[in-house]
Design a protein around this motif. Structure first.
Motif, PDB file in Angstrom:
ATOM      1  N   GLU A 169      12.972  54.341  57.803  1.00 13.70           N
ATOM      2  CA  GLU A 169      12.660  54.565  56.388  1.00 13.70           C
ATOM      3  C   GLU A 169      11.536  53.635  55.926  1.00 13.70           C
ATOM      4  N   ARG A 170      11.544  52.412  56.447  1.00 11.94           N
ATOM      5  CA  ARG A 170      10.475  51.471  56.103  1.00 11.94           C
ATOM      6  C   ARG A 170       9.104  52.009  56.556  1.00 11.94           C
ATOM      7  N   MET A 171       9.061  52.533  57.776  1.00 12.73           N
ATOM      8  CA  MET A 171       7.808  53.070  58.298  1.00 12.73           C
ATOM      9  C   MET A 171       7.345  54.264  57.459  1.00 12.73           C
ATOM     10  N   ARG A 172       8.300  55.098  57.052  1.00 10.35           N
ATOM     11  CA  ARG A 172       7.949  56.260  56.237  1.00 10.35           C
ATOM     12  C   ARG A 172       7.436  55.830  54.869  1.00 10.35           C
ATOM     13  N   MET A 173       8.070  54.828  54.260  1.00  7.42           N
ATOM     14  CA  MET A 173       7.621  54.328  52.967  1.00  7.42           C
ATOM     15  C   MET A 173       6.246  53.681  53.080  1.00  7.42           C
ATOM     16  N   ASN A 174       6.011  52.939  54.165  1.00  3.17           N
ATOM     17  CA  ASN A 174       4.691  52.320  54.362  1.00  3.17           C
ATOM     18  C   ASN A 174       3.590  53.376  54.414  1.00  3.17           C
ATOM     19  N   GLN A 175       3.876  54.476  55.110  1.00  2.00           N
ATOM     20  CA  GLN A 175       2.891  55.558  55.205  1.00  2.00           C
ATOM     21  C   GLN A 175       2.672  56.205  53.838  1.00  2.00           C
ATOM     22  N   ALA A 176       3.745  56.400  53.098  1.00  2.65           N
ATOM     23  CA  ALA A 176       3.633  57.017  51.777  1.00  2.65           C
ATOM     24  C   ALA A 176       2.850  56.122  50.816  1.00  2.65           C
ATOM     25  N   ILE A 177       3.081  54.813  50.879  1.00  5.93           N
ATOM     26  CA  ILE A 177       2.351  53.876  50.014  1.00  5.93           C
ATOM     27  C   ILE A 177       0.870  53.858  50.379  1.00  5.93           C
ATOM     28  N   LEU A 178       0.569  53.935  51.669  1.00  2.50           N
ATOM     29  CA  LEU A 178      -0.830  53.986  52.108  1.00  2.50           C
ATOM     30  C   LEU A 178      -1.523  55.237  51.571  1.00  2.50           C
ATOM     31  N   GLU A 179      -0.822  56.357  51.641  1.00  8.73           N
ATOM     32  CA  GLU A 179      -1.380  57.591  51.097  1.00  8.73           C
ATOM     33  C   GLU A 179      -1.515  57.504  49.580  1.00  8.73           C
ATOM     34  N   LYS A 181      -2.179  54.906  47.808  1.00  2.79           N
ATOM     35  CA  LYS A 181      -3.315  54.059  47.448  1.00  2.79           C
ATOM     36  C   LYS A 181      -4.658  54.674  47.837  1.00  2.79           C
ATOM     37  N   ASN A 182      -4.711  55.343  48.979  1.00  3.71           N
ATOM     38  CA  ASN A 182      -5.991  55.859  49.483  1.00  3.71           C
ATOM     39  C   ASN A 182      -6.339  57.244  48.964  1.00  3.71           C
ATOM     40  N   GLU A 183      -5.335  58.040  48.674  1.00  6.59           N
ATOM     41  CA  GLU A 183      -5.587  59.434  48.304  1.00  6.59           C
ATOM     42  C   GLU A 183      -5.115  59.750  46.889  1.00  6.59           C
ATOM     43  N   MET A 184      -4.802  58.716  46.120  1.00  6.97           N
ATOM     44  CA  MET A 184      -4.398  58.869  44.724  1.00  6.97           C
ATOM     45  C   MET A 184      -3.212  59.828  44.565  1.00  6.97           C
ATOM     46  N   ALA A 185      -2.275  59.735  45.487  1.00  7.82           N
ATOM     47  CA  ALA A 185      -1.031  60.490  45.348  1.00  7.82           C
ATOM     48  C   ALA A 185      -0.108  59.729  44.378  1.00  7.82           C
ATOM     49  N   GLU A 186       0.993  60.338  44.038  1.00  8.44           N
ATOM     50  CA  GLU A 186       1.925  59.713  43.086  1.00  8.44           C
ATOM     51  C   GLU A 186       3.287  59.527  43.733  1.00  8.44           C
ATOM     52  N   LEU A 187       3.789  58.310  43.696  1.00  8.07           N
ATOM     53  CA  LEU A 187       5.154  58.023  44.139  1.00  8.07           C
ATOM     54  C   LEU A 187       6.041  57.936  42.906  1.00  8.07           C
ATOM     55  N   TYR A 188       7.146  58.655  42.925  1.00  9.75           N
ATOM     56  CA  TYR A 188       8.030  58.651  41.757  1.00  9.75           C
ATOM     57  C   TYR A 188       9.474  58.888  42.199  1.00  9.75           C
ATOM     58  N   ASP A 197      29.284  63.314  44.090  1.00 15.26           N
ATOM     59  CA  ASP A 197      29.460  64.670  44.594  1.00 15.26           C
ATOM     60  C   ASP A 197      28.177  65.323  45.085  1.00 15.26           C
ATOM     61  N   GLN A 198      27.019  64.806  44.645  1.00 16.99           N
ATOM     62  CA  GLN A 198      25.754  65.403  45.085  1.00 16.99           C
ATOM     63  C   GLN A 198      25.318  64.776  46.418  1.00 16.99           C
ATOM     64  N   TYR A 199      25.078  65.636  47.387  1.00 17.65           N
ATOM     65  CA  TYR A 199      24.721  65.149  48.718  1.00 17.65           C
ATOM     66  C   TYR A 199      23.219  64.891  48.831  1.00 17.65           C
ATOM     67  N   ALA A 200      22.860  64.050  49.814  1.00 19.33           N
ATOM     68  CA  ALA A 200      21.447  63.710  50.020  1.00 19.33           C
ATOM     69  C   ALA A 200      20.717  64.903  50.609  1.00 19.33           C
ATOM     70  N   PRO A 201      19.571  65.293  50.016  1.00 23.29           N
ATOM     71  CA  PRO A 201      18.769  66.371  50.600  1.00 23.29           C
ATOM     72  C   PRO A 201      18.022  65.871  51.832  1.00 23.29           C
ATOM     73  N   SER A 202      17.508  66.788  52.592  1.00 19.66           N
ATOM     74  CA  SER A 202      16.753  66.424  53.790  1.00 19.66           C
ATOM     75  C   SER A 202      15.394  65.849  53.403  1.00 19.66           C
ATOM     76  N   VAL A 203      14.950  64.893  54.196  1.00 20.71           N
ATOM     77  CA  VAL A 203      13.618  64.306  53.990  1.00 20.71           C
ATOM     78  C   VAL A 203      12.573  65.331  54.400  1.00 20.71           C
ATOM     79  N   THR A 204      11.560  65.524  53.538  1.00 25.40           N
ATOM     80  CA  THR A 204      10.519  66.511  53.827  1.00 25.40           C
ATOM     81  C   THR A 204       9.151  65.884  54.074  1.00 25.40           C
ATOM     82  N   TYR A 205       9.048  64.563  53.864  1.00 22.33           N
ATOM     83  CA  TYR A 205       7.785  63.865  54.112  1.00 22.33           C
ATOM     84  C   TYR A 205       7.771  63.392  55.552  1.00 22.33           C
ATOM     85  N   LEU A 206       7.072  64.109  56.417  1.00 23.80           N
ATOM     86  CA  LEU A 206       7.106  63.820  57.849  1.00 23.80           C
ATOM     87  C   LEU A 206       5.729  63.510  58.399  1.00 23.80           C
ATOM     88  N   ARG A 207       4.831  63.102  57.548  1.00 22.21           N
ATOM     89  CA  ARG A 207       3.440  62.848  57.953  1.00 22.21           C
ATOM     90  C   ARG A 207       3.364  61.692  58.936  1.00 22.21           C
TER      91      ARG A 207
END
Length: 207
Positions: A169-179, A181-188, A197-207
């Protein structure tokens, strides 16, 4: 003559009454306030012994107690079958009211789990410690992906939040933060309505 005597006696009695009233005012009677008998109470789970961080929660470690409503935390842990699949995220002292934020699911607790702070995520104003969120990334083109799913906010200070993550998860977050900062994406974040009762959805950010 009799009239004068009556007037004098009346004035004297009035003075005595007035004096007595003043004395009573100087020494008021103390009235003890008793708590109303119909104080509302809530059922809470309270620890009987210390629960160490990383330990599974077992029924023999806590008891159900009625606690005054104004003393009970909003996110108190209620008894359910899911309590048997949870482990303590912190050291918990005896006689502590159990809350949801003190525990994580067993599947989420791994050996490389760590607490990590992030300040690059856009946070809602009402997001608080104990809330559960998905962390998502939105690209300029409109693509939207889940980076981390069902993460509890361990702590919040202004625009910084702390969550528990593992190494992948750390590696995935590092990649998302890099994107971000470099590509003006939005983290929210998106907050769960019912985190039990609500289950965790599947992760879809696999870059």
């Amino acid at each position: 003559m009799f009239v004068l005597c009556g007037i004098f006696i009346g004035i004297t009695l009035a003075s005595i009454v007035a004096s007595g009233y003043l004395v009573l005012n100087q020494n008021p009677i103390e009235v003890k306030r008793e708590e109303p008998e119909n104080t509302q109470k809530e059922i809470c789970l309270v620890t009987k012994e210390e629960i160490k961080k990383g330990s599974p929660i077992q029924e023999g470690q806590f008891i159900a107690k009625k606690v005054d409503t104004h003393l009970t935390p909003e996110n108190r842990l209620s008894f359910s079958e899911k309590i048997n699949v949870m482990v303590s995220a912190i050291d918990i002292e005896p006689n502590t009211i159990l809350t949801e934020s003190m525990f994580v699911l067993k599947d989420a607790y791994v050996n490389d789990a760590r607490y990590q702070d992030y300040s690059d995520i856009r946070l809602p104003l009402n997001l608080m410690k104990g809330d559960t969120v998905d962390i998502r990334i939105k690209r300029k083109a409109g693509d939207d992906y889940i980076v981390l799913s069902k993460k509890e906010i361990v702590e919040r200070a202004n625009n910084t939040v702390w969550i528990m993550i593992d190494e992948l998860e750390r590696m995935r977050m590092n990649q998302a933060i890099l994107e971000f900062k470099n590509e003006m994406a939005e983290l929210y974040t998106t907050e769960y309505i019912n985190k039990i009762d609500q289950y965790a959805p599947s992760v879809t950010y696999l870059r």
